[in-house]
Design a protein around this motif. Structure first.
Motif, PDB file in Angstrom:
ATOM      1  N   SER A 129      54.476 -35.711 -45.870  1.00  0.00           N
ATOM      2  CA  SER A 129      53.149 -35.512 -45.319  1.00  0.00           C
ATOM      3  C   SER A 129      53.098 -34.327 -44.880  1.00  0.00           C
ATOM      4  N   LYS A 130      54.422 -33.693 -44.397  1.00  0.00           N
ATOM      5  CA  LYS A 130      54.408 -32.086 -43.953  1.00  0.00           C
ATOM      6  C   LYS A 130      54.410 -30.911 -44.811  1.00  0.00           C
ATOM      7  N   LEU A 131      54.461 -31.331 -46.114  1.00  0.00           N
ATOM      8  CA  LEU A 131      54.866 -30.429 -47.199  1.00  0.00           C
ATOM      9  C   LEU A 131      53.459 -29.958 -47.977  1.00  0.00           C
ATOM     10  N   PHE A 132      53.609 -28.681 -48.259  1.00  0.00           N
ATOM     11  CA  PHE A 132      52.625 -28.004 -48.882  1.00  0.00           C
ATOM     12  C   PHE A 132      53.139 -27.273 -50.249  1.00  0.00           C
ATOM     13  N   ALA A 133      52.540 -27.156 -51.122  1.00  0.00           N
ATOM     14  CA  ALA A 133      53.107 -26.465 -52.378  1.00  0.00           C
ATOM     15  C   ALA A 133      52.562 -25.082 -52.466  1.00  0.00           C
ATOM     16  N   SER A 134      53.030 -23.937 -52.611  1.00  0.00           N
ATOM     17  CA  SER A 134      52.405 -22.939 -53.006  1.00  0.00           C
ATOM     18  C   SER A 134      51.790 -22.950 -54.579  1.00  0.00           C
ATOM     19  N   SER A 135      50.490 -22.300 -54.755  1.00  0.00           N
ATOM     20  CA  SER A 135      49.961 -22.481 -55.947  1.00  0.00           C
ATOM     21  C   SER A 135      50.586 -21.663 -57.025  1.00  0.00           C
ATOM     22  N   THR A 136      51.602 -20.990 -56.750  1.00  0.00           N
ATOM     23  CA  THR A 136      52.397 -20.196 -57.741  1.00  0.00           C
ATOM     24  C   THR A 136      53.345 -20.959 -58.537  1.00  0.00           C
ATOM     25  N   LEU A 137      53.534 -22.067 -57.947  1.00  0.00           N
ATOM     26  CA  LEU A 137      54.389 -23.312 -58.548  1.00  0.00           C
ATOM     27  C   LEU A 137      53.688 -23.924 -59.850  1.00  0.00           C
TER      28      LEU A 137
END
Length: 260
Positions: free
Chosen positions: A4-12
C-alpha cells in the motif's frame, strides 16, 4: 511487504497500453503510479485519459518531469529558459492530473561557469518553480542525483545549502533515489536530515558504480531491508526501471523480490 506504500513507474510498462499500467498496479495492491511525462508524450496519451483512469482504479499519481533533454543549468540562456518552460508544463500537467508531486532533474553542469553561479541559477529556478507548482496544486520535488561528472545536486549538504537560501519560504521538496546513494548509511542519513522535505523514495539498485541495474536482486543494496527500515515514513516508494517487454516481467520480478 505491504504494497500500500508502493508506486510503480510507468516505464516498467513501456510497451503496454496505459490502462494495463493501472490494472497491474491495482491488481497488486499498489497505492499508485509514477508517470514519466516523456513517455506520455511519446505515446500520445491525453491528460483527460489519465484523470479518468486514476479515478476508475482509485490510484494516486506522481509525475516525473522532463529530464533527458531538459537542463535547468545549461550554459546558454535560451536553453535554461526552455528548460524552465518545459518544467512549468510538467507542473501544470501534474496539477491537472492531481499528482502529489512532480520530480524535477536539478540540471547538469559542464564546469564552464563558477560553481557559485550554478548554485544561484538552481536556487533561482527552483524558487520560481516551487511557487509555480503550488499555484498548480502540486509539489516540485528536486531529485538528488548520483555522484558522477556533470551532476550538480548530489549530496544532502548541497540540498541543505539550497534550502538555506529560502529558509521558511522554501516551496519545494526532494526525491531520494536509493540507487543514487553510495552506501546504506547515506540512504538513512538523507532521510534523517531532510525528513519532511522528502516527497518520495525511488526504488532501484546499483552494482559498484553502475546505477539502476536490471538485476535488481543482486545489487549492492538489500532493497527489502532498506524499505523495511524506512517504512515508518509516510512517503511513497516508487519502483523504477525500464521494461520494453509486453508481459511486465521486470515489474512482477521486482515485486517478488520485495515480497521475499
Amino acid at each position: 511487504m505491504d504494497h500500500s506504500k508502493l508506486f510503480a513507474s510507468s516505464t516498467l510498462f513501456w510497451s503496454l497500453p496505459i490502462e494495463e499500467w493501472f490494472k497491474l498496479a491495482k491488481e497488486q495492491g499498489l497505492k499508485g503510479l509514477e508517470l514519466w511525462i516523456q513517455q506520455l508524450e511519446y505515446k500520445g496519451i491525453e491528460p483527460e485519459e489519465i484523470r479518468n483512469l486514476s479515478q476508475k482504479y482509485d490510484l494516486k499519481l506522481t509525475l516525473h518531469s522532463y529530464s533527458w533533454d531538459c537542463n535547468l543549468l545549461a550554459t546558454p540562456v535560451f536553453m535554461r529558459k526552455a528548460a524552465v518552460q518545459l518544467t512549468k508544463e510538467a507542473l501544470a500537467l501534474g496539477g491537472y492530473i492531481e499528482a502529489g508531486s512532480v520530480t524535477i532533474h536539478p540540471g547538469s553542469i559542464r564546469d564552464i561557469l563558477p560553481q557559485q553561479e550554478y548554485f544561484k541559477l538552481l536556487a533561482d529556478a527552483i524558487g520560481y518553480l516551487g511557487n509555480y507548482a503550488r499555484e498548480q496544486g502540486t509539489v516540485a520535488s528536486l531529485e538528488i542525483m548520483e555522484k558522477i561528472k556533470g551532476e550538480y545536486l548530489t549530496t544532502v549538504q548541497a540540498a541543505v545549502n539550497l534550502e538555506s537560501i529560502y529558509g521558511e519560504e522554501k516551496t519545494w521538496q526532494y526525491t531520494e533515489d536509493i540507487a543514487h546513494c553510495d552506501t546504506e548509511e547515506e540512504i538513512y542519513n538523507l532521510r534523517e536530515v531532510l525528513g519532511n522535505s522528502l516527497s518520495e523514495f525511488h526504488l532501484s539498485n546499483k552494482k559498484n558504480q553502475c546505477r539502476h541495474v536490471a538485476d535488481v536482486e543482486k545489487g549492492d543494496f538489500d532493497l527489502p531491508t532498506v524499505v523495511d527500515k524506512l517504512a515508518n515514513s509516510d512517503k511513497p516508494f516508487i519502483m523504477e526501471g525500464l521494461d520494453t517487454s509486453t508481459d511486465a516481467a521486470f515489474f512482477k520480478r521486482f515485486l517478488r523480490y520485495l515480497d521475499r
